[in-house]
Design a protein around this motif. Structure first.
Motif, PDB file in Angstrom:
ATOM      1  N   PHE A   1       0.839  -1.207   0.000  1.00  0.00           N
ATOM      2  CA  PHE A   1       0.000   0.000   0.000  1.00  0.00           C
ATOM      3  C   PHE A   1       0.871   1.253   0.000  1.00  0.00           C
ATOM      4  CE2 PHE A   1      -3.575  -2.568   2.074  1.00  0.00           C
ATOM      5  CZ  PHE A   1      -4.375  -2.548   0.950  1.00  0.00           C
ATOM      6  N   ALA A   2       1.917   1.273   0.815  1.00  0.00           N
ATOM      7  CA  ALA A   2       2.806   2.438   0.882  1.00  0.00           C
ATOM      8  C   ALA A   2       3.470   2.693  -0.469  1.00  0.00           C
ATOM      9  CB  ALA A   2       3.858   2.238   1.971  1.00  0.00           C
ATOM     10  N   ASN A   3       3.898   1.629  -1.148  1.00  0.00           N
ATOM     11  CA  ASN A   3       4.535   1.792  -2.466  1.00  0.00           C
ATOM     12  C   ASN A   3       3.558   2.326  -3.509  1.00  0.00           C
ATOM     13  OD1 ASN A   3       7.093   0.988  -1.664  1.00  0.00           O
ATOM     14  ND2 ASN A   3       6.694  -1.165  -2.091  1.00  0.00           N
ATOM     15  N   VAL A   4       2.328   1.831  -3.495  1.00  0.00           N
ATOM     16  CA  VAL A   4       1.320   2.347  -4.432  1.00  0.00           C
ATOM     17  C   VAL A   4       1.076   3.828  -4.150  1.00  0.00           C
ATOM     18  CG1 VAL A   4      -1.091   2.208  -5.167  1.00  0.00           C
ATOM     19  CG2 VAL A   4       0.221   0.102  -4.824  1.00  0.00           C
ATOM     20  N   CYS A   5       1.009   4.183  -2.882  1.00  0.00           N
ATOM     21  CA  CYS A   5       0.789   5.589  -2.524  1.00  0.00           C
ATOM     22  C   CYS A   5       1.923   6.471  -3.046  1.00  0.00           C
ATOM     23  CB  CYS A   5       0.639   5.739  -1.011  1.00  0.00           C
ATOM     24  SG  CYS A   5      -0.945   5.160  -0.385  1.00  0.00           S
ATOM     25  N   ILE A   6       3.151   6.029  -2.863  1.00  0.00           N
ATOM     26  CA  ILE A   6       4.294   6.810  -3.345  1.00  0.00           C
ATOM     27  C   ILE A   6       4.194   7.032  -4.856  1.00  0.00           C
ATOM     28  CG2 ILE A   6       6.798   6.703  -3.761  1.00  0.00           C
ATOM     29  CD1 ILE A   6       6.947   5.283  -0.951  1.00  0.00           C
ATOM     30  N   LYS A   7       3.848   5.982  -5.588  1.00  0.00           N
ATOM     31  CA  LYS A   7       3.757   6.077  -7.051  1.00  0.00           C
ATOM     32  C   LYS A   7       2.638   7.006  -7.512  1.00  0.00           C
ATOM     33  CE  LYS A   7       5.821   1.600  -7.876  1.00  0.00           C
ATOM     34  NZ  LYS A   7       5.646   0.203  -8.217  1.00  0.00           N
ATOM     35  N   THR A   8       1.652   7.237  -6.649  1.00  0.00           N
ATOM     36  CA  THR A   8       0.510   8.075  -7.024  1.00  0.00           C
ATOM     37  C   THR A   8       0.530   9.435  -6.321  1.00  0.00           C
ATOM     38  OG1 THR A   8      -0.840   7.013  -5.319  1.00  0.00           O
ATOM     39  CG2 THR A   8      -0.967   6.099  -7.556  1.00  0.00           C
ATOM     40  N   LYS A   9       1.682   9.811  -5.752  1.00  0.00           N
ATOM     41  CA  LYS A   9       1.869  11.078  -5.039  1.00  0.00           C
ATOM     42  C   LYS A   9       1.028  11.176  -3.764  1.00  0.00           C
ATOM     43  CE  LYS A   9       2.283  13.584  -9.360  1.00  0.00           C
ATOM     44  NZ  LYS A   9       1.741  14.743 -10.075  1.00  0.00           N
ATOM     45  N   CYS A  10       0.539  10.039  -3.296  1.00  0.00           N
ATOM     46  CA  CYS A  10      -0.212  10.016  -2.037  1.00  0.00           C
ATOM     47  C   CYS A  10       0.734   9.575  -0.928  1.00  0.00           C
ATOM     48  CB  CYS A  10      -1.386   9.031  -2.137  1.00  0.00           C
ATOM     49  SG  CYS A  10      -2.637   9.504  -3.344  1.00  0.00           S
TER      50      CYS A  10
END
Length: 135
Positions: A40-49
């Protein structure tokens, strides 16, 4: 939490998500919960979240996300669920095969709410209070 700045905006959008396992089966173990947080943290980083808080129980997870307005909410949700489902199914296939005959993990539904009505600290405490699995 402080507001963030975009090229043409200043924003502070915090979303509380809840994802439940398919058929609400109690499939999530402590190692899976730890791995889910990383994904989840990695997906957030990739989406500027930003993933601010995360926890869960054996049949659901809670996420508190600092949302970037460049994202479409339903696309972000799909990215969070599909990435975690794909990786968790691959890495924990033996465990999940005892619960599902097909490669399943999340229910197709989800909960999301803006956290503007409640203080962020209260929501963080609520997420931290989830009874994480011990095994």
């Amino acid at each position: 939490m402080a507001a963030r700045k975009g090229s043409h905006s200043v924003f502070s959008v915090h979303l509380h998500f809840v994802f439940v396992t398919k058929y609400r089966r109690k499939t999530i173990t402590a190692p899976m919960l730890e791995r889910l947080q990383e994904i989840f943290a990695n997906v957030c980083i990739k989406t500027k979240c930003r993933l601010i808080e995360f926890s869960g129980e054996s049949d659901h997870v809670h996420l508190l996300i600092d949302f970037h307005p460049d994202n479409n909410l339903s696309v972000l949700t799909g990215s969070l669920k599909s990435a975690t489902s794909r990786i968790i199914q691959k890495e924990f296939s033996e465990h999940l095969s005892t619960f599902y005959r097909k490669p399943l993990f999340w229910s197709s539904s989800y909960y999301v709410a803006s956290t503007g009505g409640a203080p962020i600290e209260r929501i963080k405490q609520y997420i931290q209070s989830q009874e994480a699995p011990n095994d």
